[in-house]
Every structure is written in C-alpha cells, then in structure tokens.
Design a protein around this motif. Structure first.
Motif, PDB file in Angstrom:
ATOM      1  N   VAL A  28       0.823  -1.201  -0.067  1.00  0.00           N
ATOM      2  CA  VAL A  28      -0.108  -0.040   0.138  1.00  0.00           C
ATOM      3  C   VAL A  28       0.863   1.233  -0.234  1.00  0.00           C
ATOM      4  O   VAL A  28       0.523   2.120  -0.597  1.00  0.00           O
ATOM      5  CB  VAL A  28      -0.941  -0.024   1.154  1.00  0.00           C
ATOM      6  N   GLY A  31       2.218   2.172  -3.247  1.00  0.00           N
ATOM      7  CA  GLY A  31       1.099   2.651  -4.136  1.00  0.00           C
ATOM      8  C   GLY A  31       0.474   1.478  -4.800  1.00  0.00           C
ATOM      9  O   GLY A  31      -0.039   1.694  -6.179  1.00  0.00           O
ATOM     10  N   LYS A  32       0.700   0.275  -4.491  1.00  0.00           N
ATOM     11  CA  LYS A  32       0.151  -0.991  -5.285  1.00  0.00           C
ATOM     12  C   LYS A  32      -1.253  -1.156  -4.902  1.00  0.00           C
ATOM     13  O   LYS A  32      -1.380  -1.600  -3.732  1.00  0.00           O
ATOM     14  CB  LYS A  32       0.974  -2.033  -5.189  1.00  0.00           C
ATOM     15  N   ASP A  33      -2.236  -1.266  -5.798  1.00  0.00           N
ATOM     16  CA  ASP A  33      -3.634  -1.690  -5.494  1.00  0.00           C
ATOM     17  C   ASP A  33      -3.342  -3.289  -5.003  1.00  0.00           C
ATOM     18  O   ASP A  33      -2.818  -3.958  -5.664  1.00  0.00           O
ATOM     19  CB  ASP A  33      -4.621  -1.568  -6.688  1.00  0.00           C
ATOM     20  N   SER A  34      -4.100  -3.562  -3.920  1.00  0.00           N
ATOM     21  CA  SER A  34      -3.857  -4.903  -3.223  1.00  0.00           C
ATOM     22  C   SER A  34      -5.107  -5.340  -2.798  1.00  0.00           C
ATOM     23  O   SER A  34      -6.037  -4.862  -2.428  1.00  0.00           O
ATOM     24  CB  SER A  34      -2.894  -4.617  -2.434  1.00  0.00           C
ATOM     25  N   LEU A 133      -5.449   6.853  -0.023  1.00  0.00           N
ATOM     26  CA  LEU A 133      -6.011   5.283  -0.144  1.00  0.00           C
ATOM     27  C   LEU A 133      -7.298   5.064   0.153  1.00  0.00           C
ATOM     28  O   LEU A 133      -8.048   5.811   0.895  1.00  0.00           O
ATOM     29  CB  LEU A 133      -5.097   4.807   1.220  1.00  0.00           C
ATOM     30  N   THR A 168      -4.489   5.085  -3.909  1.00  0.00           N
ATOM     31  CA  THR A 168      -4.345   3.429  -3.922  1.00  0.00           C
ATOM     32  C   THR A 168      -5.325   2.637  -3.431  1.00  0.00           C
ATOM     33  O   THR A 168      -6.211   3.290  -2.684  1.00  0.00           O
ATOM     34  CB  THR A 168      -3.103   3.086  -3.009  1.00  0.00           C
ATOM     35  N   ASN A 194      -0.367  -8.984  -6.523  1.00  0.00           N
ATOM     36  CA  ASN A 194      -0.575  -8.137  -5.508  1.00  0.00           C
ATOM     37  C   ASN A 194      -1.741  -8.434  -4.375  1.00  0.00           C
ATOM     38  O   ASN A 194      -2.067  -7.979  -3.617  1.00  0.00           O
ATOM     39  CB  ASN A 194      -1.110  -6.831  -5.916  1.00  0.00           C
TER      40      ASN A 194
END
Length: 599
Positions: A28, A31-34, A133, A168, A194
């Motif tokens: 997170v 900046g990775k969508d998870s 977020l 994110t 992810n």
C-alpha cells in the motif's frame, strides 16, 4: 524508509506484525492496488489504519455496516488517531459538521457506506479531497457469489478510478472462496501478484458439532461451565431468539436479544450492553455481529445451522479475536436443513442463485456429518490446506472406528440400481423396505436392494447416507430436490478396492474443554482486579472495555506485573498513547495488588 514496526508499536502497542500485515502495508505504501485475504481476527483493519497515519492525505474506508464504522472510529480514538464516519445515523447538521472537519484536513480516516456513492453531491465532495488510500472492507460483498453480496459494492468500483487524486486501492476480506477471490480482483482491477493470502486457519478456535441433542439443555450446561465468559448464540428466527433469551434469562443468565423485529433503540441498547460487558450473552439472528469488534468473545454457539460455510466461519470467527482460546459450536439437526430449504424457496432469487444456495447448504450439511478434522474441512472448502487441528470434536473423539464397508456397499449399490435419479429419502426407504405407495409406482420392491437394511430405522440409514456424502463416496446434485450418484471413490468401494470406517454411534460425554483463562499462566485474582479497573475507565470514557485493553493485554499485564512505564510498554497491546492515557491507573492497581499480597 518508514519503520513500520516502530509505528505499529507507537500507535497500537504491538511489537510485531501478524502474518500478512507487513506485506500488505508495504504494498500500500508503495502505491500498489492490493487484495488481502486474512482470517477473521487476524488484524485486517491494521492494514489500512497504519498506512492512514503514515500517508499524508486522507484514507477512505468503504464499510458495509453502521455498527462497524462506529466501532472502528471509537477504537481509533483510543489510539489517538482522528477519524469519523458518515452514514444514515447522522442528521444533516452533524453530517455537514463532519464534512467540514474532513475538508480542513483534521481527520486521517473517513468511513462511509457504499450506498453513499449513489449521490453525485457526495462524489463531488470526495473529488475535492486529497485521498491517498481507499480501503474496501468486507470485499466479498462485491461478488454476486459472495455470502453477503451488496449490489452497491459493485456500483462504486468504477467511481474509485475516477477520483482525481488517483488513490491506492486496498480490498480486504476474511471469507473468499477461489471464485469470489477472482471476482474481487476482476471487478477492482487488482493484479494477482498483489494478492496477499495468509490462509484461513484460526489456531485459537476449537470447533465442535453436536448433532440431535437437546439444544436448550446443552446451552444451559455449557453456560454454567463458562460463567463470566462473553458469548454469542445465533438462532435462525426471531421467534427462536426471543424464546431462547427468555429461557436463559429465567435460568439466571446475563442475556439480551438482538433481531430485526426489535425497535432500533432496543437493538442499540442491547448491543451496547453486550459491548460494555453489562450483559455476558447476546442471543441473535445473523443480523447481529458483522463488524462487531468485541475482542473478548469466548464462544459462539450456532443454535441452528447457517446456510453456508462462509456465513458459519465468519460468524464463528467473532470468537477469540484477541487470540485467546475460544469455542465455535454448531448444534445441528435435520429441522435446520428443512428451515433453510424454506428460506431458499421463499427468496426472490432467480433459479441460478437458488441452485447455488442449495449447493452451499449441502456443503454445510456435509460439514456437520464429516468425521474428518472440522478445521481442516473448512480450510479445504476455501481452497486452503492444513494439518488436523488436534482439538476439534472430531479430532478428540475417542469412539472406536469400525469397518462399515459392507453397509456402505449396500447403499452405493442401491443408488446405482435406482438409476442415480433419486434422493436420500427414496434411497433410505428402498433400503429399509418401506411400504410407501410412491415406491410401488416405480416397482422398486423388485430391486435386489429392496429391504436389504430392513432391520435398521430409516433415520439411521439417512444418517449413513449423509456420512457417505460428506466423505465423498456419494455425489449430490444441487437444487431443491437433490439427487444422489456414486462418486469415483464410491465405485472403488463397490469393487472392493477401498474400505470405509466410521466411528461407533455410541453417545460419549464431551471432553471438558480448557477455557482461555485456564490456558495462560496468569494471576487470576490480579486479572480480575485489572478487568474491574478497565470497566470503570470504560464507563468514565463512554467506550466499550475492550477498546481500552483487550483480555489478552490484561492477561499479559497480570503475568508480567510491570512496575514502571518502561516495563508497562512491554505489555502486548500497550503503545505510547495507551501508556499516557491509562498507564498510571493500571500501574497503580498492580502496585496496590502486590502490596496487599505482601501483607
């Protein structure tokens, strides 16, 4: 590089992350969508609460229920993290006031329901905010095959991508089958790499199934053995809730009811009485509990069977959220299945969804009839693997396993001779030589298997069929009238290539379970002193006791008996904020207790 462990200790008082938390938080922050799939009680909320403090802007949390929002906001307030919620419980003036606080940047987290996105005005409001977020809690609600499907969850997904701040995205759930997991990733455009999936194992839960028992007698006996413990009892209907609550109240237990038939004020009062430890037991329909973060629930009893394994595991998972040993008990009867069939038929779902619901119900029935490890059965249902838990009612069952291969062959043979076109009732009637007129119309009395088990009761044969189904020797179709067929393993049994063993059907007294309080080496008297202090402070601060410290923190405190602030910070669940708020009170109580002991 941000020291996430240090931040975890400062804000939440924990020395280390639970499995999966650190990986999700670091994704997170990058900046990775998870997507995070962690079991109930594994600390999913930390995965967005901690980043919310470390990111410069606002964290938006999309949450399904009002009770969850309030609980989370109260909990964050105890940790010194500014947060609020917007939902239908607020009047217009209060809503405007809170929106102003958000605009001025005075809050770090904003909780909203997915339905809010249907308002263009609200989306314009969000578009003006520096949102870093977006956390989607209970993300299984986004899939039409998820057990709590909410159409509004699907509606907001495209809008998230339109927010100017390009936040994110983090989706979190505890109960996702492989199909639901795939739906979440597809609908929210989250990449497979992810996805953080820690498994569904809850090591501190002990699962038990009791079949065909006197339910009231069992509950009364169990509650007497666990006096002082907080617990939830789930029943299927409002009538059942009211009758059981009245019975337990007259039996002297501290109990309240919760269901949709009560007034909103009554539901709120009863829920808060449970959260604040003013009552020990809540008897409820499944309308209660989603988002209830009460950490010291020591048992969940299902008085009636839920309709799906997902529902069961989520509701059972409300026990032991503090990590201490807790019980999840299912009281199963065939009447529960009849009631669930009625619910499905009365629903407004299309035939496809009804067929799906029947399939899920069959899985629940198989769980109740399996003789394999109950925890392992649940893990396999969710596409996970694990060892036998060693403590569920099946693992600890000391009944002798006997060879039932011949009896099983009679059942399997009968299913085949009936053309694999009939269900359990018809098969058991043929095997027991029933004089049912419908059987004569099919000329089943001419079959070699007719009356082959006439010395047994039809109910016993039906239970044997349930066992063979749960163990995978018989397949069962979906739908209102499920049909039996013989599986590949069943055909091996018919050929004599495989034997089947089943535990003798002799009633055994259940082994006494070890309660959480017995399983930790703590000073029980000091724990009770600390629990009373927690209750007093909770009432002064108008928050549930577990938001001040969990039972696990109090037990650690009672075991370590810290004498100064440095030692107090070593207690699990004590961070800098909690030290400043409550350290003096608890250290003083521990000191006084030890002084009295010295006298």
């Amino acid at each position: 590089m941000i020291n996430t462990e240090s931040a975890l200790k400062d804000y939440f008082g924990y020395e280390s992350f639970r499995q999966g938390q650190k990986e999700i938080i670091e994704q997170v922050l990058e900046g990775k969508d998870s997507l995070g799939i962690l079991p109930t009680g594994a600390g999913k909320s930390i995965c967005y609460q901690l980043p919310a403090q470390l990111l410069p802007g606002l964290t938006l949390v999309i949450s399904p229920l009002i009770s969850l929002m309030k609980d989370q906001v109260d909990s964050l307030g105890q940790a010194g993290i500014p947060a609020t919620f917007l939902n239908s419980s607020l009047d217009e003036e209060e809503t405007r006031s809170r929106m102003s606080l958000v605009r001025r940047g005075e809050l770090k987290l904003l909780f909203v329901a997915p339905e809010r996105f249907q308002s263009g005005y609200f989306f314009d409001f969000l578009s003006s905010l520096p949102i870093d977020l977006v956390a989607v809690d209970e993300a299984h609600c986004i899939s039409q095959w998820g057990h709590d499907f909410r159409p509004s969850y699907m509606d907001f997904a495209p809008l998230i991508k339109q927010l100017p701040s390009q936040p994110t995205l983090l989706a979190l759930t505890a109960t996702a089958t492989p199909q639901v997991e795939s739906d979440i990733r597809q609908l929210l455009d989250i990449r497979l790499e992810n996805t953080v999936k820690t498994g569904f194992l809850r090591e501190n839960l002990r699962f038990e199934v009791k079949k065909n028992v006197d339910k009231r007698a069992f509950v009364k006996s169990y509650l007497k053995e666990h006096q002082g413990d907080a617990g939830i009892i789930y029943a299927s209907t409002r009538k059942e809730v009211d009758e059981l609550t009245s019975y337990l109240d007259k039996s002297g237990f501290s109990v309240a009811a919760y269901h949709a038939g009560l007034s909103e004020a009554r539901r709120r009062d009863n829920q808060e009485a449970f959260l604040f430890d003013d009552v020990q037991i809540i008897v409820a329909t499944n309308a209660f509990g989603m988002g209830i973060n009460k950490s010291n629930v020591r048992f969940v009893i299902h008085y009636n069977s839920p309709g799906t394994i997902e529902n069961y595991y989520q509701e059972a998972g409300r026990a032991g959220r503090d990590g201490l040993d807790s019980d999840a008990i299912l009281l199963f009867s065939l009447n529960d299945m009849r009631l669930r069939h009625f619910f499905i038929e009365q629903s407004e779902s299309d035939e496809g969804h009804k067929a799906h619901d029947y399939k899920m119900l069959q899985q629940m029935q198989a769980y109740a009839n399996t003789e394999t490890c109950l925890q392992r059965y649940i893990l396999r249902y969710f596409g996970d693997e694990g060892e036998d838990c060693g403590k569920c009612s099946n693992c600890t069952d000391e009944r002798v396993a006997t060879d039932i291969t011949v009896e099983a062959q009679k059942v399997l043979s009968c299913v085949i001779r009936m053309g694999e076109r009939f269900g359990k009732t018809a098969v058991s009637q043929v095997l027991t030589g029933s004089k049912n007129k419908k059987l004569e119309s099919w000329h089943f009395e001419e079959l070699s298997t007719f009356g082959l088990m006439k010395g047994q009761k039809q109910k016993a044969v039906s239970e044997l069929i349930d066992f063979l189904t749960s163990e995978g020797y018989l397949n069962i179709s979906s739908g209102q009238f499920p049909v039996l067929s013989v599986s590949i393993n069943g055909k091996k049994v018919l050929k004599g290539e495989q034997e089947i063993y089943r535990r003798e059907l002799i009633a055994q007294a259940p082994a006494k379970t070890t309660t959480a309080s017995e399983s930790l080496a703590v000073d029980a008297d000091l724990f009770e002193v600390l629990r009373q202090l927690r209750l007093e402070l909770a009432r002064e601060n108008h928050v549930p006791p577990f938001l001040i410290f969990s039972d696990a923190a109090l037990r650690d405190m009672a075991a370590k008996q810290p004498e100064d602030e440095t030692a107090f910070l070593e207690v699990s669940g004590v961070g800098q904020v909690k030290l400043e708020k409550y350290g003096e009170d608890f250290l003083s109580a521990i000191h006084d207790y030890k002084e009295k002991g010295a006298d």
